[in-house]
Design an enzyme around this catalytic site. Sequence first.
Site, PDB file in Angstrom:
ATOM      1  N   HIS A 114     -11.158  20.207 -23.202  1.00  0.00           N
ATOM      2  CA  HIS A 114     -12.102  20.100 -24.320  1.00  0.00           C
ATOM      3  C   HIS A 114     -13.495  19.903 -23.729  1.00  0.00           C
ATOM      4  O   HIS A 114     -13.982  18.775 -23.609  1.00  0.00           O
ATOM      5  CB  HIS A 114     -11.726  18.918 -25.212  1.00  0.00           C
ATOM      6  CG  HIS A 114     -12.510  18.828 -26.489  1.00  0.00           C
ATOM      7  ND1 HIS A 114     -11.962  18.357 -27.659  1.00  0.00           N
ATOM      8  CD2 HIS A 114     -13.791  19.135 -26.777  1.00  0.00           C
ATOM      9  CE1 HIS A 114     -12.889  18.380 -28.608  1.00  0.00           C
ATOM     10  NE2 HIS A 114     -14.008  18.838 -28.090  1.00  0.00           N
ATOM     11  N   GLU A 127     -10.318  23.738 -26.322  1.00  0.00           N
ATOM     12  CA  GLU A 127     -10.633  23.224 -27.645  1.00  0.00           C
ATOM     13  C   GLU A 127     -12.066  22.700 -27.678  1.00  0.00           C
ATOM     14  O   GLU A 127     -12.636  22.332 -26.645  1.00  0.00           O
ATOM     15  CB  GLU A 127      -9.644  22.125 -28.056  1.00  0.00           C
ATOM     16  CG  GLU A 127      -9.630  20.911 -27.156  1.00  0.00           C
ATOM     17  CD  GLU A 127      -8.587  19.886 -27.589  1.00  0.00           C
ATOM     18  OE1 GLU A 127      -7.557  20.299 -28.184  1.00  0.00           O
ATOM     19  OE2 GLU A 127      -8.798  18.691 -27.341  1.00  0.00           O
ATOM     20  N   HIS A 184      -3.444  14.021 -30.758  1.00  0.00           N
ATOM     21  CA  HIS A 184      -4.361  12.891 -30.774  1.00  0.00           C
ATOM     22  C   HIS A 184      -3.575  11.586 -30.808  1.00  0.00           C
ATOM     23  O   HIS A 184      -2.921  11.265 -31.787  1.00  0.00           O
ATOM     24  CB  HIS A 184      -5.342  12.918 -31.951  1.00  0.00           C
ATOM     25  CG  HIS A 184      -6.575  12.088 -31.667  1.00  0.00           C
ATOM     26  ND1 HIS A 184      -7.684  12.577 -31.012  1.00  0.00           N
ATOM     27  CD2 HIS A 184      -6.848  10.784 -31.893  1.00  0.00           C
ATOM     28  CE1 HIS A 184      -8.584  11.628 -30.871  1.00  0.00           C
ATOM     29  NE2 HIS A 184      -8.096  10.516 -31.394  1.00  0.00           N
TER      30      HIS A 184
END
Length: 253
Positions: free
Chosen positions: A43, A74, A204
């Site tokens: 990310h 991401e 997450h």
Amino acid sequence: MIALSVNLNKIALIRNSREGNFPDVTAHGRTCLDAGAQGITVHPRPDQRHIRPHDVRELAALCRSRHGIEFNIEGNPFAEHQGDYPGLMSLALETQPDQCTLVPDSNDQLTSDHGFNLKLDGPRLVPLIARLKNAGIRVSLFMDPDLEQISLAKDVGADRIELYTGPYAEAAAKQSPELEDIFSAHCAAAEHAHQLGLGVNAGHDLNLVNLPRYRTLPGLQEVSIGHALTVDAIGMGLENAVKAYLNCLAGNK
């Protein structure tokens, strides 16, 4: 089988606290793949607090060198060029990941903490999703378990959704009475996504304690785990931590 994609952001965060390349992010990615992980997630953010553009390029090459390994980038699709950060879209189109997971996080956010509101962002996302898909990149949208929003994810052209599991993880840690309702909402969201023809990922704050329950989510295809796996690796070693998560996803005790 549910695929494990290891997020290497925290390895990069440790490296960035000193000069040099220690720990080596790509070498740790290689260790994860050697231990059986099916993919690597990164990310990159404009402030480059952890993953940097050169990491994305090196890890893309690593994943391409391994048959059947998925590379997932991401981030915020609206993040533009800043310094030597080229912008998420440019970086994704350059490195050609298997999957690009679009996340509605601002530049100053500590971590991703909510899914898209596609009533607001949908029109801006449509051309970006089309560009990625035209380049052969699967597109996933980071989403809350909201059925109306998931329907809109299909409308804007997404291939998959990634369910935001932060509230589930928090409720599981506290043994909150809301846990059952939260998990039921995620199950309903997954079933709704499948009815629409969308694949389902999740991520997450998933860990070895809350993952055994979450792995039973209907049709779950992939989880992205970084923070908890990195913390577990401090105690048990990276290879053993990856294997522990793979055993957990397989339902082994």
